[in-house]
Design a protein around this motif. Structure first.
Motif, mmCIF file in Angstrom:
data_model
loop_
_atom_site.group_PDB
_atom_site.id
_atom_site.type_symbol
_atom_site.label_atom_id
_atom_site.label_comp_id
_atom_site.label_asym_id
_atom_site.label_seq_id
_atom_site.Cartn_x
_atom_site.Cartn_y
_atom_site.Cartn_z
ATOM 1 N N ALA A 1 7.147 3.178 54.993
ATOM 2 C CA ALA A 1 6.178 3.191 53.892
ATOM 3 C C ALA A 1 6.817 2.719 52.589
ATOM 4 N N ASP B 1 6.152 -0.951 51.697
ATOM 5 C CA ASP B 1 4.811 -1.160 51.156
ATOM 6 C C ASP B 1 4.734 -0.701 49.705
ATOM 7 N N TYR B 2 5.276 0.485 49.454
ATOM 8 C CA TYR B 2 5.303 0.992 48.083
ATOM 9 C C TYR B 2 5.978 -0.001 47.146
ATOM 10 N N ALA C 1 9.167 8.629 50.233
ATOM 11 C CA ALA C 1 8.387 8.219 51.405
ATOM 12 C C ALA C 1 9.299 7.846 52.570
ATOM 13 N N LYS D 1 -4.230 4.246 47.662
ATOM 14 C CA LYS D 1 -3.781 3.713 48.949
ATOM 15 C C LYS D 1 -2.655 4.561 49.537
ATOM 16 N N PHE D 2 -1.834 5.164 48.672
ATOM 17 C CA PHE D 2 -0.658 5.893 49.132
ATOM 18 C C PHE D 2 -0.768 7.402 48.980
ATOM 19 N N ALA E 1 7.579 6.759 45.930
ATOM 20 C CA ALA E 1 8.030 5.808 46.946
ATOM 21 C C ALA E 1 9.409 6.181 47.472
ATOM 22 N N GLU F 1 4.023 -3.154 46.352
ATOM 23 C CA GLU F 1 2.928 -2.883 45.412
ATOM 24 C C GLU F 1 3.461 -2.593 44.012
#
Length: 95
Positions: A36, A39-40, A32, A93-94, A29, A43
Motif C-alpha cells: 500500500a 500507492d500512497y 501502511a 481512497k486510503f 503512508a 498519490e
C-alpha cells in the motif's frame, strides 16, 4: 488592513492547512503495509506537485500590485480548490 491583505491571510491559512493534511497522509503512508505504501507515495507525489503549483500561484498573488491582485484571485482559488478536492479523494481512497 486592506482587502488584499485579508485575502492573503485567508489563502495562506488554507494553503497551510492543505500542506499539513498532505504531511498527515505521508505519516499514514509510513505505517501502511509495503504494497500500500507505493500507492500512497504515488498519490502523495501528485499532491505535492499540485501543492507546489498552488504555492507558485500564491507567490505570484502575494507579489501582485494592489491594483492587479484581483486578476490572480480566480486562479488562486481554483488551484486551492483543486488541491483540496484531490486531497479529499486520496484521503478517502486510503481509509
Amino acid at each position: 488592513m486592506n482587502k488584499k491583505e485579508l485575502y492573503q491571510k485567508k489563502l495562506q491559512a488554507e494553503f497551510d492547512q492543505l500542506s499539513a493534511e498532505i504531511d498527515k497522509l505521508k505519516a499514514k503512508a509510513e505505517l501502511a503495509q509495503a504494497d500500500a505504501q507505493l500507492d500512497y507515495y504515488n498519490e502523495i507525489e501528485k499532491l505535492r506537485s499540485m501543492r507546489d503549483e498552488a504555492k507558485s500561484k500564491l507567490t505570484e498573488f502575494n507579489n501582485a500590485s494592489d491594483d492587479a491582485w484581483e486578476d490572480f484571485k480566480e486562479g488562486m482559488d481554483s488551484a486551492l480548490k483543486t488541491l483540496g478536492n484531490s486531497l479529499k479523494s486520496v484521503t478517502s481512497k486510503f481509509k
